[in-house]
Design an enzyme around this catalytic site. Structure first.
Site, PDB file in Angstrom:
ATOM      1  N   GLY A  36       0.814  -1.205   0.000  1.00 46.56           N
ATOM      2  CA  GLY A  36       0.000   0.000   0.000  1.00 46.56           C
ATOM      3  C   GLY A  36       0.846   1.252   0.000  1.00 46.56           C
ATOM      4  O   GLY A  36       1.917   1.316  -0.613  1.00 46.56           O
ATOM      5  N   SER A  37       0.377   2.257   0.716  1.00 49.64           N
ATOM      6  CA  SER A  37       1.009   3.569   0.649  1.00 49.64           C
ATOM      7  C   SER A  37       2.402   3.632   1.270  1.00 49.64           C
ATOM      8  O   SER A  37       3.127   4.600   1.048  1.00 49.64           O
ATOM      9  CB  SER A  37       0.104   4.611   1.317  1.00 49.64           C
ATOM     10  OG  SER A  37      -1.061   4.799   0.530  1.00 49.64           O
TER      11      SER A  37
END
Length: 487
Positions: free
Chosen positions: A218-219
Site C-alpha cells: 500500500g502507501s
C-alpha cells in the site's frame, strides 16, 4: 572339477564380488547420504542424545532442555516464552524436525558442526558428554516483548532493525504457538502438531509472517517511489509544486486514480503528497516521471525481487519488471502485483534513516563453543546504497512531516525525531477483503537512528484509508521504538 561345478563356482564368485562391491559402495560412497537421511532414525536419536546448545538473547537463554523417559530420545527441547520467540527460534522436535534458527544452526546446536571438532576431541579425551554450541542473537528482549504484546490477539507481524548495522532487534508474528508443545514424539505432541496445521487452524500460527508472508505494501511503498523520484532527478525540490492534475487518469485507460478523502493533492509538493498520502501524485510521478526502469532499479536497490537470508530465508518481495504504464502507476502506490514482507519494508525505512545506506539484515551476532570461545562473528556489511545522503535527508524530512502533522501522529515520541509512513493495502478480489494496516518508521537521536520498524496488521477493524495504518499499526511501532530507546 567338472564343467557344471566350475560354472557354479564362477557364478558364486561373481556374486561374492558383486556383494563386496556393493558393500564398499554403501560404506564409502553412500555413507554420508545414508547417515544424514531424514528417514534414518539414528540421525534423530543422535540429535537428541545430548543437550542442544542454547539460543541466547541479551545474555539469557530462551531455550533449554529436559530429559525424557520411555523413549530412545534422551533429551527434549524446551522454550522460555515460546510463543513470543517462535518466529526467531522455530522449533526443534523429535518427531517433526527443525525450523528457522533451530534448523539453520542445527549442526552447531547439536555439536556436530565441523568447527566444533576440536571441542569434541577434547570432550572425548576427558570423558565429557558431547556438547552443542550456543547461538547468540541480535534480538532486543524489550523490543520483542513490545512487538508481541503490541500485536496482541491481532494477526500481523513486526520487524525492527538497527539501521547502522542491519541487526534485527525484534521479529514478532501473531498468532503464534509454543514450540515446546511439539518438541517431543508423544501422542500429545502429535495431537498438538495436527492442531497447528493450516487445514485445522486457518490462522496458521506456525507461519512466520515477518519473513515468509508477502503483503501489498500500500502507501508505505510511496517511500520507494519518492526515493526513485529523487534519485532519478525527476524531482529535485521536495517542496516545489508538481504538475499533478486534480483528476489523474491511469495512462492508456479511462480509469481515474482516486485519493482517499478531501485532501490537497492537486499540484501538491512531494512533501505534502507524502504527508496526506496522495495516490494521484505518486502514481503520476512513478509512471510519467520516473518510468518502469527507474522504478525497478530503485525497488531492487532496496532488496525487492531477491530472497534475503538473515540467516533464515525470507521470501522474495516483488516489484514487477514488465508492466504497462497504468500498471506502473498502480505499483508506484503499492498496489497491482507489488508485494513485500515486513522485513523488506523495515529495510526501506532503515536505509532512509541511515542516510541512504542499506545494511544487510542479520539476527545471529555470533556462534559460541561450549567453552565460550567465539567460533564465528557476524560483521555488519553494506548491502546497497538506494539513496545519496542528500536525498535520504530530504526523505527523512518528509517522513517526519508525516508524523508531526500528517497521518502518523500516533507515533510521536517526545524529544525524539520520528519519521514514518502509514499505509492501507487493498486486499481480495475487487478489493473486497479486509485491508492490511501498515506503518513503517524510524526513531532518530543525536547519535543517529537506533531503530527502524515495520508493522503490518491484518485486522477486521481496519478502515479503508491510510489513517487505519496510523490508528492500528503506528501505536505498535511507537512501543517498539520506545523499548529500544529506553534500553
Amino acid at each position: 572339477m567338472n564343467k557344471p561345478l566350475r560354472r557354479v563356482a564362477v557364478f558364486c564368485g561373481l556374486l561374492v564380488l558383486a556383494l563386496l562391491l556393493r558393500v564398499n559402495y554403501v560404506q564409502f560412497v553412500q555413507a554420508d547420504q545414508l547417515s544424514n537421511d531424514v528417514h534414518n532414525r539414528r540421525v534423530a536419536i543422535n540429535q537428541y542424545a545430548q543437550p542442544r546448545g542454547d539460543i541466547i538473547v541479551d545474555g539469557k537463554a530462551i531455550t533449554g532442555h529436559t530429559t525424557t523417559t520411555g523413549s530412545d530420545f534422551k533429551y527434549k527441547r524446551t522454550y522460555v516464552d515460546g510463543p513470543m520467540w517462535a518466529p526467531v527460534t522455530g522449533h526443534a522436535s523429535q518427531a517433526f524436525g527443525t525450523t528457522f534458527l533451530e534448523g539453520v544452526e542445527d549442526k552447531f546446536l547439536t555439536g556436530n558442526d565441523d568447527r566444533l571438532f576440536f571441542n569434541r576431541t577434547i570432550d572425548l579425551l576427558t570423558g565429557k558428554e558431547k556438547q552443542g554450541g550456543n547461538v547468540v542473537t541480535t534480538l532486543n528482549p524489550k523490543a520483542q516483548e513490545a512487538a508481541f504484546k503490541g500485536l496482541g490477539d491481532k494477526k500481523g507481524a513486526v520487524v525492527a532493525l538497527d539501521p547502522g548495522t542491519g541487526a534485527i532487534l525484534a521479529m514478532a508474528s501473531t498468532p503464534s504457538y509454543d514450540p515446546s508443545s511439539i518438541a517431543g514424539n508423544s501422542k500429545t505432541d502429535e495431537k498438538n502438531w495436527v492442531a497447528l496445521d493450516k487445514k485445522n487452524d486457518p490462522d496458521d500460527p506456525t507461519q512466520n509472517r515477518a519473513l515468509r508472508q508477502t503483503y501489498p505494501p500500500g502507501s508505505t511503498f510511496k517511500l520507494v517511489t519518492a526515493a526513485a523520484a529523487l534519485e532519478s532527478g525527476a524531482v529535485t525540490d521536495v517542496n516545489a509544486h508538481t504538475d499533478t492534475p486534480k483528476h489523474y487518469t491511469l495512462p492508456g485507460t479511462t480509469t481515474e486514480l482516486k485519493n482517499e478523502g478531501n485532501i490537497p493533492c492537486e499540484k501538491a509538493t512531494l512533501t505534502v503528497a507524502l504527508q496526506y498520502s496522495c495516490n494521484t501524485v505518486f502514481g503520476h510521478v512513478g509512471a510519467d516521471k520516473v518510468g518502469l526502469k527507474g522504478m525497478v532499479d530503485e525497488a531492487e536497490k532496496f532488496g525487492f525481487n531477491e530472497e534475503q537470508f538473515v540467516p533464515v530465508r525470507a521470501d522474495k518481495s516483488n516489484f514487477d519488471t514488465k508492466m504497462t504504464k497504468d500498471q506502473v502507476a498502480l505499483s508506484s502506490i503499492g498496489q497491482f502485483d507489488t508485494a513485500a514482507t515486513p522485513l523488506q519494508m523495515a529495510m526501506v525505512a532503515s536505509a532512509i534513516a541511515n542516510d541512504g545506506k542499506l545494511m544487510k539484515p542479520y539476527m545471529v551476532d555470533k556462534l559460541v563453543a561450549p567453552n565460550l570461545s567465539t567460533i564465528a562473528q557476524t560483521n555488519p556489511s553494506e548491502m546497497s546504497q538506494p539513496l545519496s545522503p542528500e536525498n535520504a535527508q530530504k526523505l527523512q524530512s518528509m517522513m517526519e512531516t508525516v508524523v508531526n502533522s500528517g497521518t502518523g501522529t500516533n507515533a510521536r515520541i517526545d524529544g525524539v525525531r520520528v519519521g514514518g509512513k502509514t499505509g492501507t493495502a487493498q486486499n481480495g478480489v475487487d478489493n473486497k477483503g479486509t485491508p492490511y494496516a501498515w506503518f513503517v518508521s524510524y526513531a532518530m537521536t543525536d547519535q543517529g537512528s537506533p531503530v527502524a520498524v515495520a508493522v503490518v496488521i491484518e485486522d477486521s477493524d481496519a478502515n479503508r484509508d491510510d489513517i487505519s495504518g496510523g490508528g492500528l499499526a503506528a501505536p505498535v511501532a511507537k512501543k517498539v521504538m520506545e523499548a529500544v530507546l529506553n534500553k
